[in-house]
Scaffold this motif. Structure first.
Motif, PDB file in Angstrom:
ATOM      1  N   ILE A  53       0.836  -1.206   0.000  1.00 17.69           N
ATOM      2  CA  ILE A  53       0.000   0.000   0.000  1.00 17.69           C
ATOM      3  C   ILE A  53       0.869   1.253   0.000  1.00 17.69           C
ATOM      4  CG2 ILE A  53      -1.832   1.264   1.201  1.00 17.69           C
ATOM      5  CD1 ILE A  53      -2.654  -1.538   0.098  1.00 17.69           C
ATOM      6  N   MET A  54       0.722   2.047  -1.045  1.00 15.17           N
ATOM      7  CA  MET A  54       1.413   3.330  -1.138  1.00 15.17           C
ATOM      8  C   MET A  54       0.662   4.393  -0.335  1.00 15.17           C
ATOM      9  SD  MET A  54       2.241   5.393  -4.592  1.00 15.17           S
ATOM     10  CE  MET A  54       3.223   6.865  -4.577  1.00 15.17           C
ATOM     11  N   HIS A  55      -0.661   4.372  -0.457  1.00 11.35           N
ATOM     12  CA  HIS A  55      -1.489   5.340   0.263  1.00 11.35           C
ATOM     13  C   HIS A  55      -2.888   4.768   0.457  1.00 11.35           C
ATOM     14  CE1 HIS A  55      -3.327   9.065   1.585  1.00 11.35           C
ATOM     15  NE2 HIS A  55      -4.262   8.875   0.680  1.00 11.35           N
ATOM     16  N   GLY A  56      -3.390   4.947   1.660  1.00  9.54           N
ATOM     17  CA  GLY A  56      -4.764   4.566   1.952  1.00  9.54           C
ATOM     18  C   GLY A  56      -5.418   5.646   2.795  1.00  9.54           C
ATOM     19  N   SER A  57      -6.705   5.768   2.637  1.00  3.32           N
ATOM     20  CA  SER A  57      -7.485   6.725   3.417  1.00  3.32           C
ATOM     21  C   SER A  57      -8.677   5.995   4.003  1.00  3.32           C
ATOM     22  CB  SER A  57      -7.952   7.874   2.509  1.00  3.32           C
ATOM     23  OG  SER A  57      -8.703   8.814   3.229  1.00  3.32           O
ATOM     24  N   LEU A  58      -8.780   6.033   5.341  1.00  8.18           N
ATOM     25  CA  LEU A  58      -9.859   5.345   6.051  1.00  8.18           C
ATOM     26  C   LEU A  58     -10.721   6.368   6.774  1.00  8.18           C
ATOM     27  CD1 LEU A  58      -7.717   2.573   7.808  1.00  8.18           C
ATOM     28  CD2 LEU A  58      -8.821   2.456   5.580  1.00  8.18           C
ATOM     29  N   LYS A  59     -12.020   6.186   6.700  1.00  6.17           N
ATOM     30  CA  LYS A  59     -12.944   7.017   7.469  1.00  6.17           C
ATOM     31  C   LYS A  59     -13.334   6.230   8.714  1.00  6.17           C
ATOM     32  CE  LYS A  59     -16.966   9.832   7.390  1.00  6.17           C
ATOM     33  NZ  LYS A  59     -18.154  10.301   6.846  1.00  6.17           N
ATOM     34  N   ILE A  60     -13.056   6.820   9.876  1.00 10.49           N
ATOM     35  CA  ILE A  60     -13.416   6.212  11.154  1.00 10.49           C
ATOM     36  C   ILE A  60     -14.270   7.227  11.883  1.00 10.49           C
ATOM     37  CG2 ILE A  60     -12.569   5.249  13.313  1.00 10.49           C
ATOM     38  CD1 ILE A  60      -9.926   4.615  11.815  1.00 10.49           C
ATOM     39  N   GLY A  61     -15.564   6.947  11.986  1.00 13.32           N
ATOM     40  CA  GLY A  61     -16.479   7.937  12.553  1.00 13.32           C
ATOM     41  C   GLY A  61     -16.474   9.181  11.689  1.00 13.32           C
ATOM     42  N   ASP A  62     -16.182  10.335  12.290  1.00  9.01           N
ATOM     43  CA  ASP A  62     -16.122  11.596  11.546  1.00  9.01           C
ATOM     44  C   ASP A  62     -14.703  11.962  11.137  1.00  9.01           C
ATOM     45  OD1 ASP A  62     -18.849  11.920  11.925  1.00  9.01           O
ATOM     46  OD2 ASP A  62     -18.594  13.063  13.780  1.00  9.01           O
ATOM     47  N   SER A  63     -13.749  11.062  11.370  1.00  6.53           N
ATOM     48  CA  SER A  63     -12.340  11.375  11.138  1.00  6.53           C
ATOM     49  C   SER A  63     -11.762  10.570   9.984  1.00  6.53           C
ATOM     50  CB  SER A  63     -11.526  11.072  12.403  1.00  6.53           C
ATOM     51  OG  SER A  63     -11.979  11.849  13.476  1.00  6.53           O
ATOM     52  N   ILE A  64     -10.651  11.081   9.469  1.00  8.57           N
ATOM     53  CA  ILE A  64      -9.905  10.399   8.420  1.00  8.57           C
ATOM     54  C   ILE A  64      -8.559   9.977   8.992  1.00  8.57           C
ATOM     55  CG2 ILE A  64      -8.798  10.631   6.151  1.00  8.57           C
ATOM     56  CD1 ILE A  64     -11.876  10.669   6.047  1.00  8.57           C
TER      57      ILE A  64
END
Length: 138
Positions: A53-64
């Protein structure tokens, strides 16, 4: 303006971490890019395994929360030192569920319990070396 933590350096275990955070925290994957998908070379060093993984973006609740394997060089493993991610679940039941999920394969720093500032606070380092503080705001 918001602060969005970026955990860089899972040393080849980022995909495993993403799956773990999906289960433990209900994280939603917003974006996942592998090194093989990069349109340009990645720095001067050797190219990491293209599947990593070079880059990942996860949404957890209201946060990234952004994540990456980093350059995947050597077998030193991840080092997320000098920081903790703080989660503020709405209820003690949510805090217990999250804490129990994060401690699986990890290490408890402070068991969940009542403190002078919270009805339910605890600290845990997950199996990837990421430190978490779970804090129910009264």
């Amino acid at each position: 303006m918001k602060i969005e933590p970026y955990l860089w350096g899972f040393s080849g275990r980022c995909e495993e971490a993403v799956e773990f955070y999906k289960q433990a925290l209900g994280a939603e994957v917003q974006m996942l890019m592998r090194f093989k998908d990069s349109p340009e070379p990645c720095g001067d060093g050797p190219m990491p395994d293209g599947e990593k993984i070079m880059h990942g973006s996860l949404k957890i609740g209201d946060s990234i929360l952004m994540v990456s394997d980093g350059q995947c060089t050597g077998d030193k493993g991840p080092k997320f030192e000098g920081m903790s991610l703080s989660l503020n679940p709405a209820t003690e039941a949510d805090a217990n569920r999250i804490f129990d999920a994060l401690k699986d394969g990890g290490e408890i720093g402070m068991p969940l319990g009542k403190t002078f500032w919270s009805p339910c606070f605890g600290m845990v380092t997950d199996r990837f070396g990421v430190a978490w503080m779970i804090n129910v705001v009264p």
